[in-house]
Motif scaffolding. Sequence first.
Motif, PDB file in Angstrom:
ATOM      1  N   LEU A  36       1.007  -1.254  -0.043  1.00 22.20           N
ATOM      2  CA  LEU A  36       0.053   0.108   0.193  1.00 22.20           C
ATOM      3  C   LEU A  36       0.972   1.374   0.078  1.00 22.20           C
ATOM      4  O   LEU A  36       0.567   2.224  -0.816  1.00 22.20           O
ATOM      5  N   ILE A  37       1.811   1.439   0.953  1.00 22.57           N
ATOM      6  CA  ILE A  37       2.769   2.434   0.674  1.00 22.57           C
ATOM      7  C   ILE A  37       3.540   2.698  -0.657  1.00 22.57           C
ATOM      8  O   ILE A  37       3.370   3.859  -1.148  1.00 22.57           O
ATOM      9  N   THR A  39       2.272   1.862  -3.485  1.00 24.13           N
ATOM     10  CA  THR A  39       1.627   2.314  -4.546  1.00 24.13           C
ATOM     11  C   THR A  39       0.600   3.455  -4.314  1.00 24.13           C
ATOM     12  O   THR A  39       0.089   4.188  -5.384  1.00 24.13           O
ATOM     13  N   ASN A  40       0.676   3.919  -3.288  1.00 18.89           N
ATOM     14  CA  ASN A  40      -0.258   5.057  -2.758  1.00 18.89           C
ATOM     15  C   ASN A  40       0.819   6.429  -2.438  1.00 18.89           C
ATOM     16  O   ASN A  40       0.370   7.535  -2.295  1.00 18.89           O
ATOM     17  N   ILE A  41       1.976   6.188  -2.053  1.00 21.99           N
ATOM     18  CA  ILE A  41       2.743   7.430  -1.555  1.00 21.99           C
ATOM     19  C   ILE A  41       3.816   7.437  -2.803  1.00 21.99           C
ATOM     20  O   ILE A  41       4.555   6.574  -2.871  1.00 21.99           O
ATOM     21  N   LYS A  46       5.167  10.405 -12.019  1.00 21.44           N
ATOM     22  CA  LYS A  46       4.544   9.474 -12.884  1.00 21.44           C
ATOM     23  C   LYS A  46       5.341   9.354 -14.425  1.00 21.44           C
ATOM     24  O   LYS A  46       4.989   8.538 -15.008  1.00 21.44           O
ATOM     25  N   MET A  55       5.310   0.506  -9.578  1.00 20.12           N
ATOM     26  CA  MET A  55       3.853   0.196  -9.369  1.00 20.12           C
ATOM     27  C   MET A  55       3.608  -1.300  -9.342  1.00 20.12           C
ATOM     28  O   MET A  55       2.767  -2.020  -8.760  1.00 20.12           O
ATOM     29  N   ASN A  59       2.060  -3.765  -6.147  1.00 15.03           N
ATOM     30  CA  ASN A  59       0.776  -4.404  -6.304  1.00 15.03           C
ATOM     31  C   ASN A  59       1.326  -6.048  -6.343  1.00 15.03           C
ATOM     32  O   ASN A  59       0.527  -6.607  -5.377  1.00 15.03           O
TER      33      ASN A  59
END
Length: 251
Positions: A36-37, A39-41, A46, A55, A59
């Motif tokens: 989670l860290i 993929t979200n932080i 990008k 990513m 995942n």
Amino acid sequence: MENLAPLQTLTRRSYQLYQIGFIVLALGALLTVVGLIVTNIPIVSKTDTMFSLLMLIGNVVFYAGVAGLVGGIGLIVRARTRRRDNDLALMTGDFLIQTQFFDPRFLFVRNLNPPGAAYTDAVLIGPPGALVFRIVDNIGAFACEGANWLTLNKGNQWVPLHFNPTKQAVDDVQHLRAFFAKHKLADIPVFGIIVFTATPQEATLSQREPVVPACNLTDLLTTLQAQYLTNPDRVAPSAVAAARRLLLGDE
């Protein structure tokens, strides 16, 4: 002599499943958080060439963690729903009763898993002290020298046994001694024995200066008479009674 099991006990395999389940669950939770860290932080922008790779890694780690959580919960549920008696210990206790050697001063407590102590297959408590049982149902040819075990494989070669019943028995003895000491029963001597439930024809044993004596179930009484039962009055009746209550969870 009675052959009893405390309420709310687990078998050795259930106990091991619990341990593995909690380890897998903890690892799964860690991987899930890391995923989670990642993929979200935002670690890179990008537009960075590493973004897609990060990513993907995030995942993979996340879903591996979810799988670990599910697997850990499954193992814990499996441990909880397993049969709660130890059939090998039940068989051993019944055999001791059938010998008609042990009077009501003795108690065979199987499938022990008291709070603050490790799982133990069974304990015989009586005036000679406490005897910890490590009970196995393996068949074949086995040799023990000191604390080392070998077995004869299909190629007729002696190879190390995949588990060490002596180490397990010694660990169980030490755990019970510590458990007794914690409850002010340190004066009760604790012995150990390894019992193969198979017949001598199914499980042949050879020993040389074993750290913990081993025998087939059919030879158990003879072995005890040469070991545990040599001093029939080591422990005062009051201490035996206290140990009985402790092992059965009555105090």
